[in-house]
Design a protein around this motif. Structure first.
Motif, PDB file in Angstrom:
ATOM      1  N   GLY A 219      58.842  20.476  17.217  1.00 19.80           N
ATOM      2  CA  GLY A 219      57.408  20.418  17.482  1.00 19.80           C
ATOM      3  C   GLY A 219      56.853  21.776  17.788  1.00 19.80           C
ATOM      4  O   GLY A 219      57.526  22.794  17.602  1.00 19.80           O
ATOM      5  N   SER A 220      55.615  21.804  18.263  1.00 14.52           N
ATOM      6  CA  SER A 220      54.945  23.088  18.352  1.00 14.52           C
ATOM      7  C   SER A 220      55.080  23.788  19.698  1.00 14.52           C
ATOM      8  O   SER A 220      55.416  24.959  19.760  1.00 14.52           O
ATOM      9  CB  SER A 220      53.476  22.930  17.970  1.00 14.52           C
ATOM     10  N   LYS A 225      56.152  19.435  25.947  1.00 13.62           N
ATOM     11  CA  LYS A 225      57.459  18.770  25.985  1.00 13.62           C
ATOM     12  C   LYS A 225      58.232  19.022  27.287  1.00 13.62           C
ATOM     13  O   LYS A 225      59.376  18.598  27.400  1.00 13.62           O
ATOM     14  CB  LYS A 225      58.326  19.238  24.808  1.00 13.62           C
ATOM     15  N   GLY A 243      61.626  24.148  16.149  1.00 11.95           N
ATOM     16  CA  GLY A 243      60.176  24.171  15.936  1.00 11.95           C
ATOM     17  C   GLY A 243      59.526  25.394  16.577  1.00 11.95           C
ATOM     18  O   GLY A 243      60.180  26.388  16.902  1.00 11.95           O
ATOM     19  N   GLY A 244      58.229  25.283  16.779  1.00 13.30           N
ATOM     20  CA  GLY A 244      57.459  26.392  17.316  1.00 13.30           C
ATOM     21  C   GLY A 244      57.897  26.805  18.720  1.00 13.30           C
ATOM     22  O   GLY A 244      57.697  27.965  19.130  1.00 13.30           O
ATOM     23  N   TYR A 247      60.215  30.175  19.658  1.00 12.81           N
ATOM     24  CA  TYR A 247      59.843  31.591  19.828  1.00 12.81           C
ATOM     25  C   TYR A 247      59.459  31.928  21.265  1.00 12.81           C
ATOM     26  O   TYR A 247      59.564  33.076  21.673  1.00 12.81           O
ATOM     27  CB  TYR A 247      58.762  31.955  18.791  1.00 12.81           C
ATOM     28  N   LEU A 261      54.394  31.597  16.709  1.00 13.14           N
ATOM     29  CA  LEU A 261      53.744  30.814  17.762  1.00 13.14           C
ATOM     30  C   LEU A 261      54.442  31.085  19.095  1.00 13.14           C
ATOM     31  O   LEU A 261      55.665  31.068  19.174  1.00 13.14           O
ATOM     32  CB  LEU A 261      53.893  29.328  17.403  1.00 13.14           C
ATOM     33  N   PHE A 296      50.364  32.078   7.665  1.00 17.44           N
ATOM     34  CA  PHE A 296      50.582  30.664   7.972  1.00 17.44           C
ATOM     35  C   PHE A 296      50.113  29.846   6.776  1.00 17.44           C
ATOM     36  O   PHE A 296      49.017  29.300   6.749  1.00 17.44           O
ATOM     37  CB  PHE A 296      49.802  30.277   9.241  1.00 17.44           C
ATOM     38  N   GLY A 316      57.829  33.064  12.261  1.00 21.09           N
ATOM     39  CA  GLY A 316      58.868  32.063  11.970  1.00 21.09           C
ATOM     40  C   GLY A 316      58.220  30.708  11.754  1.00 21.09           C
ATOM     41  O   GLY A 316      57.558  30.194  12.641  1.00 21.09           O
ATOM     42  N   LEU A 317      58.421  30.148  10.550  1.00 17.98           N
ATOM     43  CA  LEU A 317      57.832  28.833  10.274  1.00 17.98           C
ATOM     44  C   LEU A 317      58.893  27.747  10.089  1.00 17.98           C
ATOM     45  O   LEU A 317      58.578  26.584   9.906  1.00 17.98           O
ATOM     46  CB  LEU A 317      56.903  28.881   9.048  1.00 17.98           C
ATOM     47  N   PRO A 342      59.668  18.129  14.360  1.00 19.96           N
ATOM     48  CA  PRO A 342      60.264  18.869  13.240  1.00 19.96           C
ATOM     49  C   PRO A 342      60.764  20.249  13.649  1.00 19.96           C
ATOM     50  O   PRO A 342      60.356  20.785  14.677  1.00 19.96           O
ATOM     51  CB  PRO A 342      59.101  19.004  12.247  1.00 19.96           C
ATOM     52  N   GLY A 344      60.273  22.876  11.877  1.00 25.35           N
ATOM     53  CA  GLY A 344      59.350  23.884  11.356  1.00 25.35           C
ATOM     54  C   GLY A 344      58.064  23.231  10.897  1.00 25.35           C
ATOM     55  O   GLY A 344      57.818  22.059  11.179  1.00 25.35           O
ATOM     56  N   VAL A 345      57.253  24.011  10.182  1.00 21.33           N
ATOM     57  CA  VAL A 345      55.971  23.492   9.718  1.00 21.33           C
ATOM     58  C   VAL A 345      56.234  22.635   8.475  1.00 21.33           C
ATOM     59  O   VAL A 345      56.028  23.067   7.346  1.00 21.33           O
ATOM     60  CB  VAL A 345      54.985  24.650   9.428  1.00 21.33           C
ATOM     61  N   GLU A 347      54.802  20.275   7.170  1.00 27.30           N
ATOM     62  CA  GLU A 347      53.668  19.898   6.310  1.00 27.30           C
ATOM     63  C   GLU A 347      53.620  20.813   5.084  1.00 27.30           C
ATOM     64  O   GLU A 347      53.072  20.437   4.051  1.00 27.30           O
ATOM     65  CB  GLU A 347      52.335  20.027   7.070  1.00 27.30           C
ATOM     66  N   ASP A 378      55.849  13.519  14.790  1.00 29.33           N
ATOM     67  CA  ASP A 378      56.045  14.049  13.445  1.00 29.33           C
ATOM     68  C   ASP A 378      57.449  13.882  12.881  1.00 29.33           C
ATOM     69  O   ASP A 378      57.627  13.980  11.668  1.00 29.33           O
ATOM     70  CB  ASP A 378      55.652  15.521  13.412  1.00 29.33           C
TER      71      ASP A 378
END
Ligand code: AMP
Length: 421
Positions: A219-220, A225, A243-244, A247, A261, A296, A316-317, A342, A344-345, A347, A378
């Protein structure tokens, strides 16, 4: 507590709280009927026994009665799926609903209008002026709580028993999801089949754990979380962070993350969580490399690099191949797996590889006997997108409800049926 399988609904009316909060297009066509289908086993069992379901649900977030959020739009489809001409009450309380509910014969079904047309369903005051004083707010809250009792009692009066099959709203102490249970004795309230499956799945990752237990949190943002991560640190053997969120952890440890992110106000928290994991003997597994992009976008230029050496202008995606391998090794050795979010991104087609690799490792572990639960947003979209939904043990239907359950919170909709007599 009774189980729905052992209950005979013959000659009984059952108030069934379902989650028919389905997406509709601008012409009120249902674009995804998964939630309706999910409640069918419960409704069919009641009908097969010779009982009559009185169905209650919400749709959307109305602020009062509006055509847009009327459940009449889904009536035809519910009838088709059930194979019964479902009756409709244009108001969930009032004379029409009472008369129709009372006249209901075995094998007949009544769908009530959207419960959230009334503020009493949620028990929150509506229409308060923005500049309302604290006193006015308090008085409005008290008034709605009072009228909520009448509302709840009215809903309960339609039926001889109560069935909650709406896991998606189990984290809300609303009239129809929790409070109504007080009007039925222990032998006349129960979970529906869907709710039963969800509760069992949550128990397998929260109480009845077979080890090693691995949670994959993607997730982001770390901020959304924190409570889950903290609760999981007391339960898991391995905690994979992806995920995000990655970083923020990398930067906290002095790594270079370029434009990735990051939540700069959560760097200390990330270090704290690393420390807590160590203290508790949890194997915290962080990414070692990243798939990076120069913007992005799905069409960005891409490359791979160590997660702590992301160049300026790049972000980083997704996770890189080294990380995929490390994550997969941990996952494949696990006997209980929870996946939320997820890597990463996902989508963007070019950044789905990591999430797919995690999904594949979970599928492999599941085939070797592990219990795997995917849920809370997601990651559900991921397993559906990758065609893996039937290759994991359970995909939860409850976003917010599942997240609160794995935060360790008691869900009012579950407690109302489990604990009270
Ligand atoms: P959440 O709702 O917190 O589970 O976050 C899911 C979202 O996180 C998805 O929309 C992903 O696109 C996003 N996400 C995952 N990894 C990254 C990343 N590396 N950078 C930005 N967003 C990400």
């Amino acid at each position: 507590m009774v189980s729905i399988d052992n209950f005979n609904f013959a000659g009984k009316k059952a108030f069934v709280r379902v989650d028919f909060n389905v997406p509709l297009d601008e012409n009120f066509n249902i674009t995804d009927d998964t939630r309706i289908r999910a409640a069918l086993p419960t409704l069919k069992k009641i009908l097969a026994d010779g009982g009559s379901p009185v169905i209650g649900s919400h749709l959307g977030r109305p602020k009062g009665a509006t055509d847009k959020f009327s459940l009449k739009h889904i009536l035809k489809h519910v009838s088709e799926l059930l194979g019964v001409d479902v009756q409709f009450a244009t108001d969930c309380i009032g004379e029409e609903a009472a008369i129709k509910a009372s006249a209901l014969q075995p094998g007949e079904v009544l769908l009530l209008e959207n419960l959230r047309f009334y503020a009493e369903e949620e028990g929150k005051p509506r229409g308060l002026a923005e500049d309302a004083s604290e006193e006015e707010k308090k008085a409005a809250k008290k008034a709605v709580k009072e009228s909520q009792k009448v509302f709840t009692k009215t809903l309960a009066s339609y039926a001889d028993c109560y069935v909650n099959d709406a896991f998606g709203t189990a984290h809300r102490a609303h009239a129809s999801t929790a409070l109504i249970a007080d009007y039925f004795d222990t032998d006349h309230k129960m979970f529906g089949y869907l709710m039963e499956k969800e509760v069992k799945a949550v128990e397998k990752v929260m109480k009845d754990i077979t080890r090693p237990f691995t949670a994959i949190m993607g997730g982001s943002k770390v901020s959304s979380k924190i409570e889950i991560i903290e609760n999981l640190l007391d339960k898991v053997d391995n905690l994979i962070i992806a995920g995000g969120m990655t970083y923020t952890f990398t930067k906290a440890q002095g790594g270079k993350i370029g434009n990735s992110l990051v939540e700069d106000d959560k760097l200390d928290l990330a270090l704290e969580l690393i420390g807590k994991a160590k203290e508790k003997g949890v194997n915290l597994v962080l990414a070692v490399d990243a798939k990076i992009a120069d913007s992005f976008s799905n069409d960005a230029n891409t490359g791979f690099c160590p997660v702590n050496q992301i160049p300026e202008g790049w972000e980083g995606l997704d996770i890189g191949p080294g990380t995929e391998k490390i994550f997969a090794e941990v996952i494949e050795k696990s006997k209980t797996i929870l996946w939320n979010g997820p890597t990463g991104v996902f989508e963007f087609e070019n950044f789905t590889h990591g999430s797919r690799a995690v999904g594949e490792a979970i599928v492999k572990a599941t085939a070797s006997g592990a219990f795997s639960l995917v849920g809370g947003g997601d990651s559900v979209a991921c397993v559906n997108k990758f065609g893996m939904a039937d290759k994991v043990s359970y995909v939860s239907t409850g976003g917010g409800a599942l997240l609160e359950a794995i935060e360790g919170k008691v869900l009012p909709g579950i407690a109302a049926i489990e604990n009270k007599g």
